[in-house]
Write an enzyme that holds these catalytic residues in place. Structure first.
Site, PDB file in Angstrom:
ATOM      1  N   ALA A   1     -55.591  76.377 -23.269  1.00  0.00           N
ATOM      2  CA  ALA A   1     -55.933  77.002 -21.993  1.00  0.00           C
ATOM      3  C   ALA A   1     -55.449  78.437 -21.897  1.00  0.00           C
ATOM      4  CB  ALA A   1     -55.364  76.196 -20.835  1.00  0.00           C
TER       5      ALA A   1
ATOM      6  N   LYS B   1     -47.415  66.812 -17.882  1.00  0.00           N
ATOM      7  CA  LYS B   1     -48.786  66.715 -17.345  1.00  0.00           C
ATOM      8  C   LYS B   1     -49.595  65.618 -18.030  1.00  0.00           C
ATOM      9  CE  LYS B   1     -51.099  70.379 -18.149  1.00  0.00           C
ATOM     10  NZ  LYS B   1     -51.715  69.904 -19.410  1.00  0.00           N
TER      11      LYS B   1
ATOM     12  N   PHE C   1     -36.675  62.627 -12.763  1.00  0.00           N
ATOM     13  CA  PHE C   1     -35.553  62.593 -13.698  1.00  0.00           C
ATOM     14  C   PHE C   1     -34.351  61.973 -12.977  1.00  0.00           C
ATOM     15  CE2 PHE C   1     -38.268  65.530 -15.797  1.00  0.00           C
ATOM     16  CZ  PHE C   1     -37.899  65.575 -17.136  1.00  0.00           C
TER      17      PHE C   1
ATOM     18  N   TRP D   1     -42.971  57.983 -17.250  1.00  0.00           N
ATOM     19  CA  TRP D   1     -42.353  58.087 -18.576  1.00  0.00           C
ATOM     20  C   TRP D   1     -41.474  56.865 -18.830  1.00  0.00           C
ATOM     21  CZ3 TRP D   1     -37.841  57.860 -21.207  1.00  0.00           C
ATOM     22  CH2 TRP D   1     -37.833  58.385 -22.498  1.00  0.00           C
TER      23      TRP D   1
ATOM     24  N   THR E   1     -48.454  63.105 -19.818  1.00  0.00           N
ATOM     25  CA  THR E   1     -47.788  61.834 -19.533  1.00  0.00           C
ATOM     26  C   THR E   1     -48.195  61.319 -18.156  1.00  0.00           C
ATOM     27  OG1 THR E   1     -45.917  62.482 -20.917  1.00  0.00           O
ATOM     28  CG2 THR E   1     -45.530  60.726 -19.329  1.00  0.00           C
TER      29      THR E   1
ATOM     30  N   ARG F   1     -57.529  65.818 -23.984  1.00  0.00           N
ATOM     31  CA  ARG F   1     -57.837  66.698 -25.108  1.00  0.00           C
ATOM     32  C   ARG F   1     -57.187  66.173 -26.388  1.00  0.00           C
ATOM     33  NH1 ARG F   1     -55.487  72.187 -23.671  1.00  0.00           N
ATOM     34  NH2 ARG F   1     -53.874  70.846 -22.811  1.00  0.00           N
TER      35      ARG F   1
ATOM     36  N   LYS G   1     -44.224  72.788 -29.890  1.00  0.00           N
ATOM     37  CA  LYS G   1     -44.564  71.949 -28.744  1.00  0.00           C
ATOM     38  C   LYS G   1     -44.488  70.460 -29.067  1.00  0.00           C
ATOM     39  CE  LYS G   1     -48.273  71.293 -25.324  1.00  0.00           C
ATOM     40  NZ  LYS G   1     -48.589  69.901 -25.575  1.00  0.00           N
TER      41      LYS G   1
ATOM     42  N   PHE H   1     -52.042  73.674 -19.727  1.00  0.00           N
ATOM     43  CA  PHE H   1     -51.011  74.559 -19.177  1.00  0.00           C
ATOM     44  C   PHE H   1     -51.014  74.556 -17.648  1.00  0.00           C
ATOM     45  CE2 PHE H   1     -51.356  76.635 -23.484  1.00  0.00           C
ATOM     46  CZ  PHE H   1     -50.117  76.203 -23.919  1.00  0.00           C
TER      47      PHE H   1
END
Length: 556
Positions: free
Chosen positions: A273, A71, A381, A409, A73, A94, A105, A301
């Site tokens: 969140a 998210k 991907f 990415w 990224t 954030r 994480k 999230f």
């Protein structure tokens, strides 16, 4: 393959004052933190307040899985792509917390060629905002215990103190503690505990305050506990709010940094969140809207948590009206929701994608309840197949949700052009008619039920006796018009992390209620949610290091 930190360290950043100059930010409004970070003073917003706002785009996601969604990224890559297309764009993100960074994480500065930099600084101490919030929070804690020690003129009941201590680290051993055990000279013995700073009401207040005056008033409105007579004790009764505001006078100023492609980004505020309201600061978002044609921001999230709170708390409080929502998913995550084990996610499995699509479908339906145009993007991907992608594309379009692939990415802004073009077409062809999920005047318990039933898919919502008592207290205090912030697991639409997909007919139990009077919302704790996370068996901190030249490794 290069790691995120290697990509970031090889990038050549521009001096932050140069980045700011391109967006018309005068140096008189900047306070440099080295060459590549700066605080922006409130005077800049005042000088721009009559300027028309740009478009506001929210990036959210399906429920997180071990497969990853990307998210942050996507948010950064989309902002870079829009700038490549000639749209003056700002990202509004954030700040990462040290807890998950040192836990499981990792960092939260994006990934690959869609990152905000300096990545190491942002993921570690940055400009000290979260440390300042920790200090302000614990100042109030210290003043409460000092008041008890010095005669307790306010007659505070030690068993009814609601204000815990805080630290920005995952430490399960501090969830419940006893303080004041050193004899009469060292404080009144009582039960206490810690929460992680990003769940602190101080964090929420900084993120929702419009200016220093508003900040100080909100801090004064914090409910710390109750007297023996049952009267509410506020932070202002302890005369703590002025000093707390002084500690936060710089933390309230948005932080300006840049992406790998020198797109400007405000990285400011970082409430979780799943246990808080999950959005960056109002001040950063509003300032970005004055400086850019388009502002791309994120919420934490899944959409059931971050997006719902962005809409029903942040937008409600700040009178923001989003123009579109980008919903991030991956083929791998859909397969995981469809029952495929993590180690088998690379194999083509259209049937599993179809089975897992129910999670994405529910999020699309939920977002459309707010009458905001939805664009679904698949974070691409190499193992994704045409058949899998085509199924998701057709299914989204059948739901009147636009669709685009994202390859940010791997390719940065260039990899986000398809998504950026789709977003621009959506902004042009579809008008947002943003609507809140519930009105202010709805009773608090009904607000909680509305979110649980309309967004999560619950059948029944039950309240513990403690939760009922505190809801009645909130109503008695005249706080019934506040929005609700439900704390629950991020891994499921339900309050049970094991229920994947789109569960229905389940029950939710609200175990407790916290009244965040300063922030201006009511927190409902559902399921087994903790406001102080713990570290995993092998924390990420085990792999983070620094060499003799100060070069950091192991961050991700």
């Amino acid at each position: 393959m290069k790691t995120d930190i290697q990509i970031a360290q090889e990038n050549k950043m521009e001096p932050i004052f140069s980045v700011a100059e391109k967006y018309g930010i005068d140096t008189e409004f900047l306070e440099g933190y080295g060459k590549y970070k700066a605080k922006v003073s409130g005077g800049l917003y005042e000088s721009l307040k009559d300027k028309k706002d740009g478009k506001l785009v929210l990036v959210t996601a399906i429920n997180p899985t071990p497969a990853g969604e990307g998210k942050t990224t996507t948010t950064i890559g989309l902002a870079q792509a829009l700038n490549l297309l000639g749209k003056k764009t700002f990202a509004a993100l954030r700040e990462p917390s040290l807890g998950p960074c040192m836990g499981v994480k990792g960092g939260a500065a994006g990934g690959g060629y869609a990152q905000v930099v300096p990545m190491e600084d942002i993921n570690l101490h940055f400009t000290g905002d979260i440390h300042a919030m920790t200090c302000a929070h614990n100042l109030l804690s210290a003043m409460i215990d000092n008041h008890l020690q010095q005669g307790n003129a306010l007659q505070i009941d030690p068993t009814k103190i609601m204000w815990k201590r805080a630290m920005d680290m995952n430490d399960r051993a501090l969830r419940g503690i006893v303080v004041g055990l050193g004899g009469s000279a060292n404080g009144v013995p009582r039960e206490d505990g810690f929460m992680i700073t990003v769940a602190s009401e101080v964090m929420a207040i900084v993120c929702l305050a419009e200016n220093l005056t508003d900040l100080k008033q909100r801090l004064g409105n914090i409910i710390v506990g109750y007297s023996y007579a049952g009267d509410v004790i506020y932070a202002r009764d302890l005369q703590a709010h002025g000093a707390m505001a002084a500690l936060l006078k710089d933390a309230i100023k948005p932080n300006l940094v840049q992406t790998l492609e020198h797109t400007p980004a405000f990285v400011h505020g970082g409430p979780f969140a799943n246990i808080a309201h999950g959005c960056n600061s109002v001040s950063a978002t509003k300032l970005a809207l004055k400086l850019a044609d388009i502002v791309v921001t994120e919420a934490g999230f899944g959409a059931d948590l971050g997006a719902e709170k962005f809409f029903d708390i942040k937008c409600r409080k700040a009178n923001l009206k989003p123009d579109a929502v980008v919903l991030v998913a991956t083929i791998r995550a859909l397969k995981y929701n469809g029952g495929v084990a993590k180690e088998n996610l690379s194999a083509e499995n259209v049937e599993a994608v179809k089975a897992g699509f129910v999670n994405l479908k529910r999020h699309i339906e939920n977002l459309q309840k707010y009458n905001v145009p939805v664009i679904v993007t698949l974070n691409s991907f190499t193992a994704d197949t045409e058949a899998e992608i085509e199924f998701v594309k057709q299914s989204c379009e059948e739901m009147d949700a636009d669709f685009a692939l994202s390859k940010v990415w791997e390719n940065g802004g260039e990899g986000g052009k398809e998504l950026a073009v789709t977003l621009l077409e959506t902004l042009q062809s579809k008008k947002s008619d943003f609507t809140l999920l519930y009105p202010d005047e709805m009773p608090l318990d009904e607000k909680i039920k509305t979110v649980a039933q309309k967004i999560y898919g619950a059948k029944n919502v039950f309240f513990s006796p403690a939760a009922k008592t505190k809801l009645a207290c909130a109503k008695k205090l005249g706080l019934g018009n506040l929005p609700v912030c439900i704390a629950k697991t991020q891994y499921s639409l339900s309050d049970n992390p094991k229920l994947l997909g789109a569960p229905e007919g389940f029950d939710i139990t609200v175990k407790d209620i916290n009244i965040s009077n300063g922030a201006g919302f009511i927190v409902a704790l559902a399921g087994d949610i903790m406001t102080m996370p713990g570290l995993p068996k092998t924390p990420a901190a085990c792999f983070i290091d620094v060499d003799e030249n100060g070069n950091i490794s192991g961050l991700f």
